[in-house]
Design a protein around this motif. Structure first.
Motif, short mmCIF file in Angstrom:
data_model
loop_
_atom_site.label_atom_id
_atom_site.label_comp_id
_atom_site.label_asym_id
_atom_site.label_seq_id
_atom_site.Cartn_x
_atom_site.Cartn_y
_atom_site.Cartn_z
N LYS A 1 -1.22 5.03 0.96
CA LYS A 1 -1.30 5.53 1.76
C LYS A 1 0.36 5.80 2.35
N PRO B 1 -5.42 6.12 6.43
CA PRO B 1 -5.25 6.57 5.08
C PRO B 1 -7.08 6.40 4.41
N ASN B 2 -6.47 6.87 3.27
CA ASN B 2 -8.01 6.60 2.35
C ASN B 2 -8.74 5.12 2.10
N ALA C 1 -5.26 -0.07 7.74
CA ALA C 1 -5.97 1.02 7.68
C ALA C 1 -5.99 1.34 9.18
N SER D 1 0.81 -1.25 0.01
CA SER D 1 -0.16 0.50 -0.11
C SER D 1 0.90 1.00 0.25
N GLU D 2 2.10 1.27 0.41
CA GLU D 2 2.65 2.32 0.94
C GLU D 2 3.82 2.58 -0.20
#
Length: 454
Positions: free
Chosen positions: A192, A310-311, A324, A186-187
């Motif tokens: 995020k 994060p979104n 999340a 994700s990063e």
């Protein structure tokens, strides 16, 4: 297409079947959140693929030891789950460095009755494997020993994943990112930001094996009843913001500490040394003596609260669970497993609704974030989001002055000598008032921490 669990026991250099575009959703991670999403989708007739980097679900997952089960009971036949003990009693103890303990014990009779307050000690290796089997039986496919290394994006939309397997690109309409606190995918994809060190805790834990009779005698338990014990103060984790824990299983005890990474980085003791000192505290040592260590683990815990979320929704992808930031630490409430499952369930529901309409865009998936924000998950995070910052600001008071003052006040209050009780009571009160900064200071601190009991 057949739905089956695919156990990959070969090396990462050998060929694997090509699943490209065979599935409706790719779920990254077979933890509680990822499996809940896969199970929810499979129950609605969709074909999710779950990719797990460990040899089996749960082998890479670490947690203290209590699983909160309201949603899991709805999703599964929970009677068949591999459970250890239900939480029949909770204790909260303030430990001073000098060896004092001031403790509060809670054991409502209702906790001994079904469904036992939906609070169970489990071993994640056993439970997560069983939970994933429920998803597979419902129609999901599980692939293990495969690491997702990146997302595939086209025109700003996530359309699949890259893995460490040869020809390891897999495409699907949706991706669920359930990779846990270490959210490298994700990063790396910019979905995020990396969590600030201020918002992450480190936990070290060991599991020790004892005879069942030893556990029941030592902790005054019977049947499936169990103890969840929590410890705070500098007798637990030194000068750090955090605490210790102890959970009883059938024949093992989980013992560990959790404290901020910032404190760990600047402290003069390693996490191993902090755990060792915690186990040597006079309040803890008699409970953990003997036994044989079966497991030692360490992991990161996101504790940034609502401001660090994060979104959750993107074109073609959603983020769930620890990835999340869905962990609650209010000082009294220590939750995450229930929030992970709840997020996976709502994500699965939203994805199914979007796929029903032939859509995978962010707007079509917005129901996931809306439902999660309307649930207890985000409401609890919003309500208690203040705690970690306040605890850091009041670190000396909470983890040094208060445990010491409580120990001294208790000693003074119950002291047996020829002094009138009234004088001992007055001296005990003075110990607390001095620690809080007098009546005015006590009022300020009571106001600051009022939400802990609301």
């Amino acid at each position: 297409m057949s739905q089956q669990a695919v156990q990959e026991t070969d090396t990462a250099t050998e060929e694997v079947p090509n699943y490209d575009n065979d599935f409706d959703t790719i779920v990254v991670g077979a933890g509680l959140a990822g499996t809940a999403a896969a199970l929810t989708l499979a129950r609605q007739g969709y074909d999710p693929l779950v990719i797990e980097r460990g040899p089996s679900p749960g082998t890479k997952n670490v947690f203290g030891g209590v699983l909160y089960t309201p949603r899991i009971r709805e999703l599964t036949d929970f009677e068949d789950a591999p459970k250890e003990r239900y939480v029949s009693k909770k204790t909260y103890s303030m430990l001073s460095e000098e060896g004092d303990e001031t403790s509060l014990s809670i054991a409502p009779s209702s906790w001994r009755e079904e469904p036992h307050n939906d609070s169970w000690m489990v071993l994640r290796g056993d439970f997560d494997e069983w939970f994933a089997e429920q998803a597979v039986e419902a129609g999901a496919t599980l692939v293990t020993e495969t690491t997702v290394t990146d997302l595939i994006e086209e025109n700003g939309e996530v359309v699949g994943v890259r893995t460490d397997r040869p020809d390891g690109e897999l495409r699907a309409p949706m991706v669920v990112l359930a990779e846990g606190a270490n959210s490298l995918v994700s990063e790396g994809s910019g979905l995020k930001q990396q969590d600030s060190r201020d918002n992450v805790a480190v936990s070290v834990k060991e599991v020790r094996k004892y005879d069942r009779d030893t556990i029941e005698d030592r902790f005054h338990l019977d049947g499936q009843a169990g103890l969840a014990a929590h410890y705070f103060g500098d007798g637990a984790v030194g000068d750090a913001v955090g605490g210790g824990f102890l959970y009883t299983n059938k024949r093992t005890v989980s013992i560990g500490v959790v404290y901020s990474i910032e404190d760990a980085a600047h402290g003069d003791k390693t996490p191993d040394e902090v755990l060792a000192e915690f186990k040597q505290h006079p309040a803890v040592a008699p409970l953990v003596r003997g036994g044989r260590m079966l497991e030692y683990s360490a992991h990161a815990i996101p504790e940034g609260g609502p401001d660090s979320m994060p979104n959750l929704v993107h074109d073609g992808a959603v983020i769930v669970g620890d990835a999340a930031g869905l962990v609650l630490n209010s000082g009294i409430h220590l939750e995450g497993t229930n929030m992970a499952v709840e997020s996976g369930y709502h994500a699965g529901q939203a994805i199914a609704a979007a796929l029903d309409n032939g859509r995978t865009d962010e707007a079509a998936l917005a129901k996931y974030e809306t439902e999660l924000r309307n649930s207890y998950v985000v409401k609890n995070l919003d309500h208690y989001g203040w705690f970690m910052d306040t605890a850091a600001d009041e670190k000396e008071f909470l983890f040094d002055d208060l445990p010491r003052a409580l120990g001294q006040a208790g000693e003074e209050y119950f002291k047996m000598d020829d002094t009138p009780k009234e004088e001992h009571v007055s001296a005990a009160k003075q110990r607390i008032l001095t620690a809080t900064g007098g009546w005015f200071g006590a009022a300020k601190k009571a106001w600051k921490f009022r939400k802990m009991l609301s």
